[in-house]
Design a protein around this motif. Structure first.
Motif, PDB file in Angstrom:
ATOM      1  N   TYR A  73       0.857  -1.181   0.000  1.00 55.62           N
ATOM      2  CA  TYR A  73       0.000   0.000   0.000  1.00 55.62           C
ATOM      3  C   TYR A  73       0.895   1.235   0.000  1.00 55.62           C
ATOM      4  O   TYR A  73       1.967   1.232   0.609  1.00 55.62           O
ATOM      5  CB  TYR A  73      -0.897  -0.003   1.238  1.00 55.62           C
ATOM      6  CG  TYR A  73      -1.958   1.074   1.229  1.00 55.62           C
ATOM      7  CD1 TYR A  73      -3.103   0.942   0.462  1.00 55.62           C
ATOM      8  CD2 TYR A  73      -1.804   2.224   1.987  1.00 55.62           C
ATOM      9  CE1 TYR A  73      -4.070   1.920   0.456  1.00 55.62           C
ATOM     10  CE2 TYR A  73      -2.776   3.210   1.986  1.00 55.62           C
ATOM     11  CZ  TYR A  73      -3.909   3.056   1.214  1.00 55.62           C
ATOM     12  OH  TYR A  73      -4.872   4.025   1.206  1.00 55.62           O
ATOM     13  N   ALA A  74       0.479   2.296  -0.662  1.00 56.33           N
ATOM     14  CA  ALA A  74       1.228   3.548  -0.683  1.00 56.33           C
ATOM     15  C   ALA A  74       0.398   4.642  -0.033  1.00 56.33           C
ATOM     16  O   ALA A  74      -0.795   4.763  -0.279  1.00 56.33           O
ATOM     17  CB  ALA A  74       1.556   3.943  -2.115  1.00 56.33           C
ATOM     18  N   VAL A  80       4.238   0.879   1.891  1.00 52.79           N
ATOM     19  CA  VAL A  80       4.113  -0.016   3.033  1.00 52.79           C
ATOM     20  C   VAL A  80       3.957  -1.439   2.517  1.00 52.79           C
ATOM     21  O   VAL A  80       3.162  -1.688   1.609  1.00 52.79           O
ATOM     22  CB  VAL A  80       2.876   0.366   3.885  1.00 52.79           C
ATOM     23  CG1 VAL A  80       2.723  -0.565   5.056  1.00 52.79           C
ATOM     24  CG2 VAL A  80       2.982   1.801   4.350  1.00 52.79           C
ATOM     25  N   ILE A  81       4.718  -2.365   3.101  1.00 54.80           N
ATOM     26  CA  ILE A  81       4.596  -3.780   2.759  1.00 54.80           C
ATOM     27  C   ILE A  81       4.337  -4.546   4.044  1.00 54.80           C
ATOM     28  O   ILE A  81       5.108  -4.461   4.998  1.00 54.80           O
ATOM     29  CB  ILE A  81       5.875  -4.312   2.070  1.00 54.80           C
ATOM     30  CG1 ILE A  81       6.135  -3.535   0.783  1.00 54.80           C
ATOM     31  CG2 ILE A  81       5.750  -5.806   1.801  1.00 54.80           C
ATOM     32  CD1 ILE A  81       7.421  -3.883   0.094  1.00 54.80           C
ATOM     33  N   ASN A  91      10.834   4.735   2.143  1.00 59.29           N
ATOM     34  CA  ASN A  91      10.694   6.132   1.725  1.00 59.29           C
ATOM     35  C   ASN A  91      10.783   6.235   0.204  1.00 59.29           C
ATOM     36  O   ASN A  91      10.884   5.233  -0.496  1.00 59.29           O
ATOM     37  CB  ASN A  91      11.736   7.011   2.433  1.00 59.29           C
ATOM     38  CG  ASN A  91      13.156   6.615   2.099  1.00 59.29           C
ATOM     39  OD1 ASN A  91      13.420   5.934   1.120  1.00 59.29           O
ATOM     40  ND2 ASN A  91      14.084   7.033   2.932  1.00 59.29           N
ATOM     41  N   SER A  92      10.791   7.445  -0.318  1.00 57.36           N
ATOM     42  CA  SER A  92      10.777   7.661  -1.759  1.00 57.36           C
ATOM     43  C   SER A  92      12.089   7.270  -2.429  1.00 57.36           C
ATOM     44  O   SER A  92      12.150   7.170  -3.649  1.00 57.36           O
ATOM     45  CB  SER A  92      10.460   9.126  -2.067  1.00 57.36           C
ATOM     46  OG  SER A  92      11.409   9.962  -1.455  1.00 57.36           O
ATOM     47  N   LYS A  96      14.513   1.457   3.538  1.00 58.22           N
ATOM     48  CA  LYS A  96      13.578   1.104   4.600  1.00 58.22           C
ATOM     49  C   LYS A  96      13.605   2.200   5.658  1.00 58.22           C
ATOM     50  O   LYS A  96      14.630   2.475   6.255  1.00 58.22           O
ATOM     51  CB  LYS A  96      13.931  -0.237   5.225  1.00 58.22           C
ATOM     52  CG  LYS A  96      12.871  -0.729   6.207  1.00 58.22           C
ATOM     53  CD  LYS A  96      13.282  -2.001   6.923  1.00 58.22           C
ATOM     54  CE  LYS A  96      13.318  -3.167   5.986  1.00 58.22           C
ATOM     55  NZ  LYS A  96      13.537  -4.446   6.681  1.00 58.22           N
ATOM     56  N   ALA A  97      12.466   2.839   5.882  1.00 64.57           N
ATOM     57  CA  ALA A  97      12.371   3.913   6.874  1.00 64.57           C
ATOM     58  C   ALA A  97      12.247   3.321   8.276  1.00 64.57           C
ATOM     59  O   ALA A  97      12.924   3.764   9.196  1.00 64.57           O
ATOM     60  CB  ALA A  97      11.190   4.823   6.566  1.00 64.57           C
ATOM     61  N   TYR A  98      11.374   2.342   8.423  1.00 64.84           N
ATOM     62  CA  TYR A  98      11.261   1.636   9.701  1.00 64.84           C
ATOM     63  C   TYR A  98      10.414   0.385   9.532  1.00 64.84           C
ATOM     64  O   TYR A  98       9.814   0.140   8.502  1.00 64.84           O
ATOM     65  CB  TYR A  98      10.723   2.540  10.808  1.00 64.84           C
ATOM     66  CG  TYR A  98       9.267   2.915  10.694  1.00 64.84           C
ATOM     67  CD1 TYR A  98       8.288   2.197  11.346  1.00 64.84           C
ATOM     68  CD2 TYR A  98       8.874   4.017   9.950  1.00 64.84           C
ATOM     69  CE1 TYR A  98       6.960   2.543  11.253  1.00 64.84           C
ATOM     70  CE2 TYR A  98       7.553   4.371   9.846  1.00 64.84           C
ATOM     71  CZ  TYR A  98       6.601   3.626  10.501  1.00 64.84           C
ATOM     72  OH  TYR A  98       5.293   3.972  10.393  1.00 64.84           O
TER      73      TYR A  98
END
Length: 138
Positions: A73-74, A80-81, A91-92, A96-98
């Motif tokens: 999902y975006a 998001v996975i 992020n763009s 991996k942001a978190y």
């Protein structure tokens, strides 16, 4: 001889126009010569000005395993996975942001600006996430 006696003065406006044309011609010639001679300048011009070269190495990618059940999902500026109880946010730039642990196996996603809601389809678990923070869980 009458022609030589007449010396017309060039107006200031004409002098400025001629000087500007000469300056633009010299600048264009300098850029063309730099483009031909200097490889670093040529690469910079191709990428930043002409947008000429885009390769697979330059594009941000996210590896997705096709064998696993993954929900993607975006929202806002993230992708998001959800897979096996782990919610990964990218992020763009494809980094991996978190990562967040969730207890949802069959999700429903909904977003509103910076907020993401993930709920269990026909279940009781719900998570609300905003900018790397789990605001509400279960």
């Amino acid at each position: 001889m009458n022609i030589l006696k007449y010396k017309g003065k060039m107006s200031l406006k004409n002098k400025i126009i001629i000087a500007a044309i000469i300056l633009v011609a010299i600048s264009a010639l300098s850029v063309i010569i730099t483009y031909i001679v200097n490889e670093e300048a040529r690469d910079w011009i191709n990428i930043n000005i002409l947008k000429k070269e885009v390769t697979e190495e330059d594009i941000a990618t996210i590896e997705i395993d096709g064998d696993k059940t993954q929900y993607i999902y975006a929202y806002d500026k993230y992708i998001v996975i959800l897979c096996n109880g782990k919610l990964e946010m990218y992020n763009s730039y494809g980094s991996k942001a978190y990562e967040l642990e969730v207890t949802i196996s069959n999700p429903i996603f909904e977003s509103n600006g910076q907020y993401l809601a993930i709920a269990e389809n026909k279940g009781q678990n719900i998570y609300v996430i905003s900018e790397r923070k789990n605001i509400m869980g279960k």
